[in-house]
Design an enzyme around this catalytic site. Structure first.
Site, PDB file in Angstrom:
ATOM      1  N   SER A   1     -14.526  25.737  -3.634  1.00 18.31           N
ATOM      2  CA  SER A   1     -14.691  23.673  -3.656  1.00 18.31           C
ATOM      3  C   SER A   1     -13.778  23.758  -4.953  1.00 18.31           C
ATOM      4  CB  SER A   1     -15.820  24.084  -4.385  1.00 18.31           C
ATOM      5  OG  SER A   1     -16.334  22.209  -4.370  1.00 18.31           O
TER       6      SER A   1
ATOM      7  N   CYS B   1     -14.949  18.306 -10.849  1.00 12.65           N
ATOM      8  CA  CYS B   1     -14.544  17.073 -10.998  1.00 12.65           C
ATOM      9  C   CYS B   1     -14.917  16.637 -11.946  1.00 12.65           C
ATOM     10  CB  CYS B   1     -16.431  15.874 -10.113  1.00 12.65           C
ATOM     11  SG  CYS B   1     -17.503  17.440 -10.676  1.00 12.65           S
TER      12      CYS B   1
ATOM     13  N   GLU C   1     -14.456  19.014 -14.592  1.00 15.79           N
ATOM     14  CA  GLU C   1     -14.457  20.534 -16.132  1.00 15.79           C
ATOM     15  C   GLU C   1     -12.396  20.582 -15.908  1.00 15.79           C
ATOM     16  OE1 GLU C   1     -15.855  19.972 -12.507  1.00 15.79           O
ATOM     17  OE2 GLU C   1     -17.014  21.980 -12.748  1.00 15.79           O
TER      18      GLU C   1
ATOM     19  N   HIS D   1     -25.414  27.808 -13.977  1.00 22.07           N
ATOM     20  CA  HIS D   1     -25.037  26.991 -13.039  1.00 22.07           C
ATOM     21  C   HIS D   1     -26.079  25.872 -12.719  1.00 22.07           C
ATOM     22  CE1 HIS D   1     -20.020  26.975 -12.705  1.00 22.07           C
ATOM     23  NE2 HIS D   1     -20.891  27.302 -13.583  1.00 22.07           N
TER      24      HIS D   1
ATOM     25  N   GLU E   1     -23.677  25.138 -17.382  1.00 23.23           N
ATOM     26  CA  GLU E   1     -24.042  23.742 -16.983  1.00 23.23           C
ATOM     27  C   GLU E   1     -25.493  23.348 -16.644  1.00 23.23           C
ATOM     28  OE1 GLU E   1     -22.156  23.562 -12.963  1.00 23.23           O
ATOM     29  OE2 GLU E   1     -20.584  23.824 -13.325  1.00 23.23           O
TER      30      GLU E   1
END
Ligand code: SF4
Lengths: 86, 904
Positions: free
Chosen positions: B349, B508, B510, B541, B642
């Site tokens: 993704s 989105c 990065e 993450h 993240e």
């Protein structure tokens, strides 16, 4: 020969698992609806000589060495070993 | 009727429906800018809107069959043979009226499982799927799934279709083989092999607890092993596939048996080049199968124009299967093909397309000059490209696809930025890309605009029009801040300023550096930027900051499950500093164990499941002969940490600091008791909703937490240019961004901070008890990392921007700010200028990213009540645009609750 459903014909392209387009008419059709007579049968494992059914949906492919699991509904227009049963 | 959270908030001066800077008109207000796509695109879009997410087994079947046959082959060659078999057997699906083609599977929104990566879902759900398949067929043949809530998601089984995880539909005839294939990978999948080794990591039990409690969102090492990165289309666009195959053959002859000075992996180059050649042959066959189908359709289609279009399509496909594209449409088709090939190679993704307008410019410029194509025809193609990109449905574990990604695939397209010499890189094709984004507004490709002071004003104003269309894009990204981050973080890989300038957005938000390559076309040369980085989809993450604070305050015990997640600290927490210190210790404990476990997961992936096709595309694998797993990419330091829930955490710490430790209005025990009792509210489970707006007081609540709750809600909140909250943010950012470097990826590179929430603020919020900022248990956190909690930013947008920029954003890969604006607030040319001024102000202050939802909140409410009327309504969630009907209710509610700016 029994009547084909749209999803078993070469004239059908699936939009999704439930419906698609009849290339002959351009119309949206239900995958499991009966196609009109004269529509060309699609190459699928279940229509191949090498397919040995084990139940309604599953079987094996004897063209593989050794024989390998297969499923009757798989589209086989790209399978080099597909041999149509009549 | 019990009091609602909204009412309690309202009494504390926090309105969930806060309209800042004015009052919205009473009537539903539509978006100002609305333009129609071309007729052909309208037809194709309708097909997309009708389409259900569908999976089948072709790819996994042929992959598995070939893989199992070659059990004595070298891992990279074995994988390549399997990929070749899978690609060459995919059934082509071509639809009337399309000019661009090729898809993941033989459906509009086709996808498939990859049991060699992760198979536990199908092993666990096998029986349930069989049962559903047995029941199927009993319904009437005409029964169709209902659109509305869910959009194209197959939320329930119907007819002959079985729902997989509430998202995908599979034919009942294919359930048997689906489960059988999963069993063939029993003990062989990356998930299962890596789990055997993960258990050898000291502290593995903590890792298990951290996952169960949702402190961490997912096992990144195998769930989405690639993605959130920028693709590179250069080699096939320059050399064609035949050219690359020739290159591989020459290199194989050069390095067969030659260590090349590298005694460890030098000889692997032969196998790697061979693997690349094999996979390319599979991809060529796949393209040729499409060409053959287009040719066949041309022959059987009575409509002359349609027949000619199929014939032209066949010619294009046959050509690009071997050679460099000759025309713009061939180059765009090549790009579509490459993109889908990459996302079919692995569970991915966020495979972003990068600066497409700059990559395709050579063909655009020459076709326009030669009169081979018009701008209107280019526009029509770009509109179609948006349908193909939106049709890509990622298939990964359900928690990830639904919970983290909201079903989104993040094929972000970047525009703007600067060229190698630092001049504006905007070109005419990028104007058309923006225009296509308005005319055919669809979630993909979402657009990132690399803002730089040197970009042309009319380009930026066109971008304002796109934003005003309500598409949720383009998001503005700060070119300078990104370059500063790259120069610092990639210093360990000797990055140059020119490479920093070649950056794009992957996923989105990065950001990734890139490389410049030269396209030669008809005697002219063009420098184009492209991706050269490993994925960002791997690392530690989505660590939930509010959840770790909960565990800090409750001695390591999860208030939802009562499990002891961390070893008890047994500290009294008598000062703000002590809370902060313990929070850091738990944070680091989580990071350390997740670092080790994810490294192992991804290490297993790279040994058996390495990217071959994607490696071929990325410089400098073809030069060095080493693929991704042998550090063949130009940049390898891409793995990150993240965070999620930053602002909810900041507000919570600010409240504790002021009310408990400075003013001593309440004791920490009182706060803890109120948190554990959810401030007298029912639990989200009791009200059967995780939405902010649905929460209700208990009928038997005696009001004893009211004063405390009121005070917590009124405590300093981020987003108001209030030092009391902003200093907490500053302290966190300075510590967090440094701390990330303490963790190392499997490639022995330091990690860095990534601050996006995607949809995890909903999922992780649902597992977190009430927080000291007054937020209730189970409800969403504030979205993104720089957005205010709904209704708490009360001093206008410029105060929000000031709060967000107290820290240096170039210390982090990104930051994320979402702002909701009523369409009337930015109406007309004046409104556009005001909006651009606001963005400029943020960029000049050093903000990295800002994006807008231009929507009337009343429309969102109406869409929630009547989803069937809003199938094509899009909203910006957190870094991505998605169809309203395809996102979960708690995130919908959070979007409704966000402060709506009526003017500024
Ligand atoms: S030869 Fe091909 S079509 Fe025939 S059963 Fe085997 S896989 Fe199916």
């Amino acid at each position: 020969m029994t009547q084909l459903t749209f999803r078993d014909t070469r004239d059908y392209v699936a939009i999704d698992v439930d419906k698609g387009i009849d290339h002959r008419t351009g119309k949206l059709v239900h995958a499991d609806a009966e196609a009109p007579e004269g529509y060309e049968r699609l190459a699928k494992c279940k229509f191949c000589k090498h397919y040995q059914a084990e139940d309604a949906s599953n079987g094996c492919c004897t063209a593989a060495a050794p024989a390998f699991a297969a499923y009757g509904d798989m589209i086989a227009i790209t399978c080099e070993d597909f041999t149509a049963v009549h | 009727m019990a009091r609602t959270f909204k009412e309690v908030l309202s009494e504390a001066g926090i309105s969930m429906d806060f309209e800042a800077g004015g009052k919205a008109p009473a009537a539903l207000t539509d978006r100002e800018i609305q333009r129609e796509p071309h007729e052909r695109v309208k037809y194709l879009k309708e097909r997309y809107m009708e389409a259900l997410s569908s999976i089948n087994n072709e790819f996994p079947y042929w992959y598995t069959r070939e893989y199992m046959r070659n059990d004595l082959e070298l891992p990279v060659v074995r994988r390549a043979l399997a990929l070749k078999a899978a690609f060459s057997h995919l059934t082509p699906a071509i639809y009337p009226q399309e000019l661009l083609t090729m898809r993941k599977g033989p459906f509009v929104r086709g996808s498939f499982a990859m049991p060699w990566l992760t198979n536990s879902f199908f092993l666990a759900q096998g029986d349930a799927l069989y049962q559903a398949a047995m029941k199927s067929g009993s319904a009437s043949a005409g029964e169709h799934s209902k659109f509305g809530a869910g959009g194209g998601n197959v939320t329930q089984s119907f007819g002959n279709v079985v729902s997989v995880a509430g998202k995908f539909g599979v034919r009942q005839e294919e359930v048997g083989i689906l489960v059988k294939l999963a069993h063939m990978w029993q003990d062989k999948s990356v998930e299962q092999i890596s789990n055997r080794y993960e258990r050898m990591v000291p502290g593995y039990d903590i890792k298990e607890q951290v996952m169960r409690s949702l402190v961490c969102m997912f096992d990144s090492g195998f769930t989405l092993p690639q993605g959130r990165e920028v693709i590179n289309y250069y080699y096939p666009l320059e050399y064609g596939f035949d050219g690359i195959v020739r290159m591989c053959e020459e290199k194989m002859a050069e390095c067969a048996g030659d260590a090349g000075g590298d005694g460890m992996v030098g000889t692997n180059r032969l196998y790697n080049y061979y693997a690349v050649k094999l996979v390319i042959e599979g991809v060529q066959k796949w393209i040729e199968n499409y060409a053959a189908e287009a040719r066949r359709l041309s022959g059987v289609t009575p409509d002359k124009q349609q027949s000619a279009e199929y014939a032209a399509m066949a010619d294009r496909l046959q050509h690009i299967a071997h050679h460099q594209p000759r025309t713009f449409i061939e180059a765009l088709q090549m790009v579509e093909t490459l993109h889908i090939a990459v996302v079919n190679e692995d569970a991915i993704s966020g495979m972003s397309v990068g600066r497409l307008g700059q990559v395709l410019y050579p063909w655009f410029e020459q076709d326009i000059a030669a009169g081979r194509i018009t701008e209107d025809e280019v526009l029509e193609l770009l509109e179609q490209d948006r349908i193909l990109k939106t049709s890509i449905d990622p298939f990964a574990s359900t928690g990830v696809v639904g919970g983290v990604l909201s079903g989104n695939s993040f094929n972000t397209l970047s525009v703007g930025g600067v060229n190698r010499r630092g001049e504006s890189a905007v070109n005419r094709l990028e104007y058309l890309i923006l225009e296509a984004g308005v005319r055919n507004a669809m979630p993909q490709s979402t657009i990132a605009l690399h803002y730089d002071e040197r970009l042309p004003e009319d380009f930026l104003l066109l971008a304002m029009d796109v934003i005003k269309s309500g598409a949720g894009y383009p998001a503005f990204m700060n070119n300078d801040v990104a370059e500063q981050f790259f120069m610092q973080h990639y210093a360990c890989e000797n990055i140059t300023l020119e490479e920093a300038r070649a950056w794009s957005i992957g996923g989105c938000l990065e950001s990734q550096p890139g490389v410049w390559k030269t396209i030669h076309l008809n005697g002219k040369s063009y420098e184009v930027p492209g991706g050269a980085c490993q994925p960002t989809s791997v690392g530690i993450h989505f660590l939930a900051m509010p959840k770790i604070l909960e565990l800090t305050l409750f001695n390591g015990v999860d208030q939802r499950t009562k499990a002891q997640v961390y070893p008890p600290h047994n500290r009294k927490l008598e000062s703000y500093e002590e809370v902060w210190d313990q929070f850091k210790l738990y944070w680091q404990l989580s990071c350390k164990v997740l670092e080790l476990c994810n490294n192992l997961q991804h290490d297993i992936w790279r040994k058996n499941n390495m990217a071959v096709f994607n490696s071929m595309l990325k410089p400098g694998c073809l030069d060095s002969g080493h693929l991704i797993n042998e550090l063949g990419y130009r940049f390898n330091a891409t793995y990150n940490v993240e965070s999620c829930g930053t602002v909810t955490w900041v507000n919570s710490m600010a409240a504790l600091k002021k009310l408990v430790f400075e003013e001593k209005q309440f004791t920490l025990d009182e706060v803890r008791e109120a948190m554990s009792k959810n401030f007298g509210f029912k639990t989200a489970h009791e009200v059967n909703s995780f939405s902010i707006s649905d929460q209700q007081k208990r009928e038997d609540d005696d009001g004893r937490f009211n004063r405390l709750h009121f005070a917590l809600l009124q405590a300093p909140k981020y987003g108001n240019d209030d030092k009391a909250a902003d200093e907490v943010l500053l302290e966190w950012e300075n510590w967090f961004c440094d701390d990330c470097a303490n963790y190392q990826s499997l490639y022995a590179k330091p990690m860095y901070a990534c601050q996006i929430s995607v949809s995890t603020h909903g999922a992780q919020g649902s597992a977190t008890c009430a927080t000291p900022d007054g937020r209730l248990a189970g409800t969403t956190y504030a979205d993104a990392s720089m957005s205010a909690y709904p209704g708490t930013d009360r001093n206008g947008p410029f105060a929000l921007l000031s709060s967000a920029t107290v820290w240096d954003h170039s210390m982090s890969q990104n930051s994320q700010m979402n702002v909701k604006i009523h369409p009337t607030a930015i109406r007309g040319p004046e409104g556009s200028k005001k909006l651009l001024d606001l963005i400029r102000a943020y960029m000049r202050k050093g903000g990295f990213h800002i994006q807008f939802n231009v929507v009337d909140t009343k429309v969102l409410r109406d869409a929630q009540a009547h989803p069937e009327n809003y199938r094509d309504l899009m909203v910006r969630v957190a870094g991505f645009t998605q169809y309203w009907v395809e996102i979960g209710k708690s995130v919908q509610d959070e979007l409704i609750a966000r402060t709506e700016y009526e003017g500024f």
